[in-house]
Design a protein around this motif. Structure first.
Motif, PDB file in Angstrom:
ATOM      1  N   ASN A  18       0.818  -1.219   0.000  1.00 36.96           N
ATOM      2  CA  ASN A  18       0.000   0.000   0.000  1.00 36.96           C
ATOM      3  C   ASN A  18       0.847   1.261   0.000  1.00 36.96           C
ATOM      4  O   ASN A  18       0.343   2.348  -0.316  1.00 36.96           O
ATOM      5  N   ASN A  19       2.118   1.136   0.365  1.00 40.08           N
ATOM      6  CA  ASN A  19       3.007   2.305   0.385  1.00 40.08           C
ATOM      7  C   ASN A  19       4.416   1.869   0.045  1.00 40.08           C
ATOM      8  O   ASN A  19       5.211   1.538   0.928  1.00 40.08           O
ATOM      9  N   LEU A  20       4.735   1.874  -1.244  1.00 43.54           N
ATOM     10  CA  LEU A  20       6.058   1.461  -1.702  1.00 43.54           C
ATOM     11  C   LEU A  20       6.966   2.649  -1.994  1.00 43.54           C
ATOM     12  O   LEU A  20       8.147   2.463  -2.305  1.00 43.54           O
ATOM     13  N   SER A  21       6.451   3.854  -1.897  1.00 40.16           N
ATOM     14  CA  SER A  21       7.235   5.044  -2.224  1.00 40.16           C
ATOM     15  C   SER A  21       8.000   5.548  -1.002  1.00 40.16           C
ATOM     16  O   SER A  21       7.479   5.529   0.126  1.00 40.16           O
ATOM     17  N   PHE A  22       9.217   6.009  -1.246  1.00 36.73           N
ATOM     18  CA  PHE A  22      10.043   6.594  -0.195  1.00 36.73           C
ATOM     19  C   PHE A  22      10.516   7.965  -0.655  1.00 36.73           C
ATOM     20  O   PHE A  22      10.938   8.131  -1.803  1.00 36.73           O
ATOM     21  N   SER A  23      10.452   8.924   0.243  1.00 34.20           N
ATOM     22  CA  SER A  23      11.021  10.231  -0.057  1.00 34.20           C
ATOM     23  C   SER A  23      12.540  10.140   0.064  1.00 34.20           C
ATOM     24  O   SER A  23      13.076   9.215   0.687  1.00 34.20           O
TER      25      SER A  23
END
Length: 338
Positions: free
Chosen positions: A320-325
């Motif tokens: 559900n949350n694979l993005s990283f800043s």
């Protein structure tokens, strides 16, 4: 002894493909689920068949299509393949063409000089035995499990090529090979006409050895990867934040790959910091650790293990949350390198 439970009925969830994500494996035409289920632990003859069934059903219902075995998974050796074959025959046979089933050979399997290594004799014999235990006509992927310094690399790759040409495997893979060995193996397999599909290395926030050349080799050559131990044998979870719980891997001396010497005060501080970062992402530490491995563009799929179905469902939520800043990645790097 594991026994069949005849009263169970199973029909796969009709929505199983709606939420799972799939990635192309290298330059091949094969799509793999972002998560794969490993059967290294909890599928042996000493384990509960009903639990093994539930784990497999839960994974497939969640859209996980790749199930990873090896000849020596158990205990005892071979029993994980037998357990999987039992479940496949009883409940999953009608879904065979929706599954990617892999196995491996390389580590010691039976006594004597022909039960270990990378020889043509061992690999082909072991594959035949694994097919018999699972009841399969072929493996979707068959791996050489570890480099054998005593066997010419050409012989090992020729054996893998033979397994494909004889119909015993559709694709071939390598596991635990170093970058230079991998590059040489890719060249040999290309010359033979059986391209390397995938590499299976260990990779997690605390163990990044693949970033030193191997990922470059895989990306440049169009080879996929399935990374194992994303949670560092459970360290990258909230399990050990309050010490070593009874029944955990670190409390079991027979599991030599993790013990209390791995859980130092310094390591615990790092885990606590990572856990705080995961909370800020509205993830568990385990979910963030899994998502982090998938953030590496060389990684096709992350291999998870589970002892209960809730762990599989929790792992799936990582997608559900694979993005990283950039800031989050910088923090993770600083914590792991401190």
């Amino acid at each position: 002894m594991i026994t069949h439970e005849p009263n169970i009925r199973y029909t796969a969830d009709n929505t199983r493909y709606e939420n799972m994500q799939y990635s192309r494996c290298g330059n091949s035409g094969l799509l793999l689920s972002k998560l794969s289920l490993g059967l290294w632990q909890n599928f042996g003859a000493v384990d509960s068949l009903s639990n093994a069934q539930e784990l497999l059903f839960t994974a497939f219902d969640a859209g996980i299509t790749h199930f990873d075995l090896a000849n020596n998974y158990g205990p005892p050796y071979g029993s994980a393949e037998s357990t999987f074959g039992n479940v496949l025959k009883q409940y999953l046979h009608s879904y065979r063409d929706e599954l990617i089933i892999s196995s491996k050979a390389g580590y010691d399997m039976w006594p004597g000089p022909y039960g270990v290594g990378g020889s043509r004799k061992y690999l082909i014999s072991s594959c035949d035995q694994s097919l018999q235990r699972t009841g399969l006509e072929y493996f979707d992927i068959f791996y050489h499990h570890c480099m054998d310094q005593e066997t010419p690399l050409e012989e090992t790759m020729q054996a893998l090529d033979y397994l494909v040409r004889s119909g015993k495997a559709l694709y071939v893979g390598l596991s635990n090979y170093q970058p230079e060995q991998t590059a040489k193996a890719i060249k040999i397999l290309d010359d033979l006409g059986t391209p390397l599909l995938i590499h299976q290395p260990r990779y997690n926030i605390f163990d990044r050895w693949i970033e030193d050349s191997l990922t470059d080799v895989l990306l440049n050559e169009g080879v996929g990867s399935i990374v194992f131990s994303p949670l560092a044998q459970g360290l990258l979870t909230d399990k050990y934040l309050q010490g070593i719980p009874e029944g955990s891997r670190a409390s079991r001396p027979e599991l030599i790959y993790l013990n209390d010497s791995d859980i130092t005060a310094s390591k615990m501080e790092k885990i606590a910091q990572l856990n705080d970062l995961a909370k800020s992402r509205e993830q568990t530490l385990a979910q963030m650790a899994i998502a982090w491995t998938l953030n590496n563009k060389a990684v096709t799929t992350c291999l998870i293990g589970a002892s209960k179905k809730e762990q599989i469902l929790d792992s799936v939520k990582a997608l559900n949350n694979l993005s990283f800043s950039e800031d989050e990645l910088t923090q993770i790097n600083a914590i792991s390198n401190s």
